[in-house]
Write a protein that holds these residues in place. Sequence first.
Motif, PDB file in Angstrom:
ATOM      1  N   ILE A 119      -4.909  19.517  38.915  1.00  0.00           N
ATOM      2  CA  ILE A 119      -4.862  18.494  37.867  1.00  0.00           C
ATOM      3  C   ILE A 119      -6.017  17.515  38.012  1.00  0.00           C
ATOM      4  O   ILE A 119      -6.511  16.967  37.013  1.00  0.00           O
ATOM      5  N   VAL A 120      -6.469  17.292  39.246  1.00  0.00           N
ATOM      6  CA  VAL A 120      -7.611  16.402  39.471  1.00  0.00           C
ATOM      7  C   VAL A 120      -8.824  16.915  38.691  1.00  0.00           C
ATOM      8  O   VAL A 120      -9.645  16.127  38.208  1.00  0.00           O
ATOM      9  N   GLY A 121      -8.929  18.230  38.560  1.00  0.00           N
ATOM     10  CA  GLY A 121     -10.041  18.809  37.819  1.00  0.00           C
ATOM     11  C   GLY A 121     -10.055  18.406  36.349  1.00  0.00           C
ATOM     12  O   GLY A 121     -11.116  18.378  35.716  1.00  0.00           O
ATOM     13  N   ILE A 122      -8.877  18.091  35.801  1.00  0.00           N
ATOM     14  CA  ILE A 122      -8.806  17.635  34.412  1.00  0.00           C
ATOM     15  C   ILE A 122      -9.544  16.312  34.266  1.00  0.00           C
ATOM     16  O   ILE A 122     -10.268  16.086  33.280  1.00  0.00           O
ATOM     17  N   PHE A 123      -9.388  15.441  35.259  1.00  0.00           N
ATOM     18  CA  PHE A 123     -10.075  14.151  35.217  1.00  0.00           C
ATOM     19  C   PHE A 123     -11.584  14.326  35.384  1.00  0.00           C
ATOM     20  O   PHE A 123     -12.370  13.710  34.661  1.00  0.00           O
TER      21      PHE A 123
ATOM     22  N   ILE B 283     -20.770  12.634  39.135  1.00  0.00           N
ATOM     23  CA  ILE B 283     -19.433  12.506  38.550  1.00  0.00           C
ATOM     24  C   ILE B 283     -18.336  13.163  39.391  1.00  0.00           C
ATOM     25  O   ILE B 283     -17.323  12.512  39.708  1.00  0.00           O
ATOM     26  N   PRO B 284     -18.476  14.439  39.784  1.00  0.00           N
ATOM     27  CA  PRO B 284     -17.399  15.043  40.590  1.00  0.00           C
ATOM     28  C   PRO B 284     -17.186  14.326  41.921  1.00  0.00           C
ATOM     29  O   PRO B 284     -16.052  14.221  42.399  1.00  0.00           O
ATOM     30  N   LEU B 285     -18.267  13.821  42.499  1.00  0.00           N
ATOM     31  CA  LEU B 285     -18.153  13.111  43.777  1.00  0.00           C
ATOM     32  C   LEU B 285     -17.455  11.772  43.601  1.00  0.00           C
ATOM     33  O   LEU B 285     -16.648  11.361  44.440  1.00  0.00           O
ATOM     34  N   LEU B 286     -17.767  11.088  42.515  1.00  0.00           N
ATOM     35  CA  LEU B 286     -17.167   9.774  42.277  1.00  0.00           C
ATOM     36  C   LEU B 286     -15.691   9.888  41.936  1.00  0.00           C
ATOM     37  O   LEU B 286     -14.877   9.071  42.372  1.00  0.00           O
ATOM     38  N   VAL B 287     -15.314  10.893  41.162  1.00  0.00           N
ATOM     39  CA  VAL B 287     -13.904  11.079  40.785  1.00  0.00           C
ATOM     40  C   VAL B 287     -13.055  11.429  42.004  1.00  0.00           C
ATOM     41  O   VAL B 287     -11.934  10.948  42.161  1.00  0.00           O
ATOM     42  N   THR B 288     -13.597  12.259  42.885  1.00  0.00           N
ATOM     43  CA  THR B 288     -12.837  12.707  44.059  1.00  0.00           C
ATOM     44  C   THR B 288     -12.999  11.794  45.275  1.00  0.00           C
ATOM     45  O   THR B 288     -12.298  11.972  46.276  1.00  0.00           O
ATOM     46  N   GLY B 289     -13.935  10.866  45.197  1.00  0.00           N
ATOM     47  CA  GLY B 289     -14.196  10.030  46.367  1.00  0.00           C
ATOM     48  C   GLY B 289     -14.968  10.770  47.445  1.00  0.00           C
ATOM     49  O   GLY B 289     -15.077  10.294  48.571  1.00  0.00           O
TER      50      GLY B 289
ATOM     51  N   LYS C  31       6.473  13.290  41.893  1.00  0.00           N
ATOM     52  CA  LYS C  31       5.986  12.709  43.139  1.00  0.00           C
ATOM     53  C   LYS C  31       4.894  13.595  43.746  1.00  0.00           C
ATOM     54  O   LYS C  31       3.894  13.106  44.256  1.00  0.00           O
ATOM     55  N   SER C  32       5.098  14.907  43.693  1.00  0.00           N
ATOM     56  CA  SER C  32       4.096  15.836  44.208  1.00  0.00           C
ATOM     57  C   SER C  32       2.801  15.749  43.405  1.00  0.00           C
ATOM     58  O   SER C  32       1.699  15.813  43.952  1.00  0.00           O
ATOM     59  N   ILE C  33       2.930  15.587  42.097  1.00  0.00           N
ATOM     60  CA  ILE C  33       1.750  15.471  41.236  1.00  0.00           C
ATOM     61  C   ILE C  33       0.972  14.211  41.581  1.00  0.00           C
ATOM     62  O   ILE C  33      -0.256  14.246  41.755  1.00  0.00           O
ATOM     63  N   PHE C  34       1.679  13.111  41.698  1.00  0.00           N
ATOM     64  CA  PHE C  34       1.014  11.848  42.012  1.00  0.00           C
ATOM     65  C   PHE C  34       0.395  11.878  43.415  1.00  0.00           C
ATOM     66  O   PHE C  34      -0.685  11.321  43.634  1.00  0.00           O
ATOM     67  N   MET C  35       1.069  12.527  44.351  1.00  0.00           N
ATOM     68  CA  MET C  35       0.521  12.608  45.700  1.00  0.00           C
ATOM     69  C   MET C  35      -0.734  13.474  45.725  1.00  0.00           C
ATOM     70  O   MET C  35      -1.677  13.201  46.468  1.00  0.00           O
ATOM     71  N   ALA C  36      -0.765  14.518  44.902  1.00  0.00           N
ATOM     72  CA  ALA C  36      -1.954  15.361  44.815  1.00  0.00           C
ATOM     73  C   ALA C  36      -3.125  14.572  44.240  1.00  0.00           C
ATOM     74  O   ALA C  36      -4.248  14.631  44.775  1.00  0.00           O
ATOM     75  N   ILE C  37      -2.870  13.830  43.180  1.00  0.00           N
ATOM     76  CA  ILE C  37      -3.928  13.031  42.561  1.00  0.00           C
ATOM     77  C   ILE C  37      -4.399  11.939  43.508  1.00  0.00           C
ATOM     78  O   ILE C  37      -5.601  11.686  43.651  1.00  0.00           O
ATOM     79  N   SER C  38      -3.444  11.302  44.188  1.00  0.00           N
ATOM     80  CA  SER C  38      -3.766  10.238  45.130  1.00  0.00           C
ATOM     81  C   SER C  38      -4.587  10.737  46.311  1.00  0.00           C
ATOM     82  O   SER C  38      -5.516  10.071  46.775  1.00  0.00           O
ATOM     83  N   THR C  39      -4.265  11.940  46.796  1.00  0.00           N
ATOM     84  CA  THR C  39      -4.940  12.493  47.970  1.00  0.00           C
ATOM     85  C   THR C  39      -6.336  12.994  47.653  1.00  0.00           C
ATOM     86  O   THR C  39      -7.266  12.798  48.441  1.00  0.00           O
ATOM     87  N   TYR C  40      -6.491  13.621  46.498  1.00  0.00           N
ATOM     88  CA  TYR C  40      -7.747  14.307  46.193  1.00  0.00           C
ATOM     89  C   TYR C  40      -8.621  13.609  45.154  1.00  0.00           C
ATOM     90  O   TYR C  40      -9.548  14.224  44.626  1.00  0.00           O
ATOM     91  N   SER C  41      -8.331  12.351  44.860  1.00  0.00           N
ATOM     92  CA  SER C  41      -9.172  11.607  43.930  1.00  0.00           C
ATOM     93  C   SER C  41      -9.041  10.116  44.204  1.00  0.00           C
ATOM     94  O   SER C  41      -8.235   9.694  45.041  1.00  0.00           O
TER      95      SER C  41
ATOM     96  N   GLY D 263     -13.343  17.030  34.701  1.00  0.00           N
ATOM     97  CA  GLY D 263     -13.839  17.658  33.483  1.00  0.00           C
ATOM     98  C   GLY D 263     -13.845  16.708  32.305  1.00  0.00           C
ATOM     99  O   GLY D 263     -14.767  16.736  31.471  1.00  0.00           O
ATOM    100  N   GLY D 264     -12.839  15.838  32.233  1.00  0.00           N
ATOM    101  CA  GLY D 264     -12.761  14.866  31.140  1.00  0.00           C
ATOM    102  C   GLY D 264     -13.895  13.864  31.191  1.00  0.00           C
ATOM    103  O   GLY D 264     -14.528  13.557  30.167  1.00  0.00           O
ATOM    104  N   VAL D 265     -14.151  13.329  32.389  1.00  0.00           N
ATOM    105  CA  VAL D 265     -15.252  12.373  32.546  1.00  0.00           C
ATOM    106  C   VAL D 265     -16.587  13.052  32.238  1.00  0.00           C
ATOM    107  O   VAL D 265     -17.460  12.473  31.594  1.00  0.00           O
ATOM    108  N   MET D 266     -16.726  14.312  32.691  1.00  0.00           N
ATOM    109  CA  MET D 266     -17.962  15.052  32.418  1.00  0.00           C
ATOM    110  C   MET D 266     -18.145  15.256  30.920  1.00  0.00           C
ATOM    111  O   MET D 266     -19.261  15.114  30.395  1.00  0.00           O
ATOM    112  N   ALA D 267     -17.077  15.572  30.199  1.00  0.00           N
ATOM    113  CA  ALA D 267     -17.157  15.787  28.750  1.00  0.00           C
ATOM    114  C   ALA D 267     -17.596  14.503  28.041  1.00  0.00           C
ATOM    115  O   ALA D 267     -18.426  14.532  27.124  1.00  0.00           O
ATOM    116  N   ILE D 268     -17.038  13.383  28.471  1.00  0.00           N
ATOM    117  CA  ILE D 268     -17.423  12.088  27.889  1.00  0.00           C
ATOM    118  C   ILE D 268     -18.898  11.807  28.142  1.00  0.00           C
ATOM    119  O   ILE D 268     -19.626  11.326  27.261  1.00  0.00           O
ATOM    120  N   TRP D 269     -19.350  12.130  29.353  1.00  0.00           N
ATOM    121  CA  TRP D 269     -20.748  11.890  29.707  1.00  0.00           C
ATOM    122  C   TRP D 269     -21.692  12.781  28.908  1.00  0.00           C
ATOM    123  O   TRP D 269     -22.738  12.329  28.443  1.00  0.00           O
TER     124      TRP D 269
END
Length: 253
Positions: A37-41, A70-76, A4-14, A43-49
């Motif tokens: 963990i948001v940084g994984i997303f 990319i970092p702005l779009l992932v984090t909102g 729940k804490s992981i999902f709340m972190a992802i939900s809040t910061y992305s 970094g992942g999107v950046m790697a794909i790009w």
Amino acid sequence: MSFKSIFMAISTYSIIPVPQFEWKQENWKFAICWFPIVGIFSGGVMAIWIYTAQVLNISRFLYASISVCIPLLVTGGIHMDGFMDTADALASHQNTARKLEILKDPNVGAFAVIYAITYMLISLGLFYQLGPKPASYIICPSYVISRVFSAYYAISIKNARTSGMLNAFTESVDRRKANIILTFLVIIPSVLIGVYGGLCGVVSILAAVITGEWYKRFTIRKFGGCTGDTAGFFLQICELSMLTAITIGGSLI
């Protein structure tokens, strides 16, 4: 470990869609620790790009333009919002109490816009200089490392307020457990950036450390402690310093 804490972190910061849970302490207790963990997303999107830009032989300018976004779009844009609010507060040259009031003001001031544009232009230039080449992948783990530092300082530096989201996330967190989680989360990206990036990667980590030590003194001196906005400000500066180290270091080393 609380999912729940992981999902709340992802939900809040992305903007990444994840299951939602009730906003209560037992659910967000360790959310700040899993924020990296948001940084994984990112970094992942950046790697794909980067890979896409290489395969399609995309121009450096287009590559750099999208890389900045990319970092702005992932984090909102949540961290850039903090950067802009902090820039406005600093530009006011008011006392600490007034600066904290400006941080809470939802209106955007001229200095916030000026410094946000400046930040984006510097980032654009650095990404353009770096280009979509194999060395560009070094930037991907930096999005996790910068968030580990941001979470660490949010926990270890006193809060400038007794309210707000950051205060809620940090006031009751077990610092010993939090530091264990953050240490675990920083090991893999640090090894990756060090092994793959070599000396250049090590320099980028050093840049993050120096930025963090500067921020610790800066936020206490200017605001009496940290807030969610100053944490966002730090994250943006940390990412920029690591990008600078990777780009300039890659040219010199």
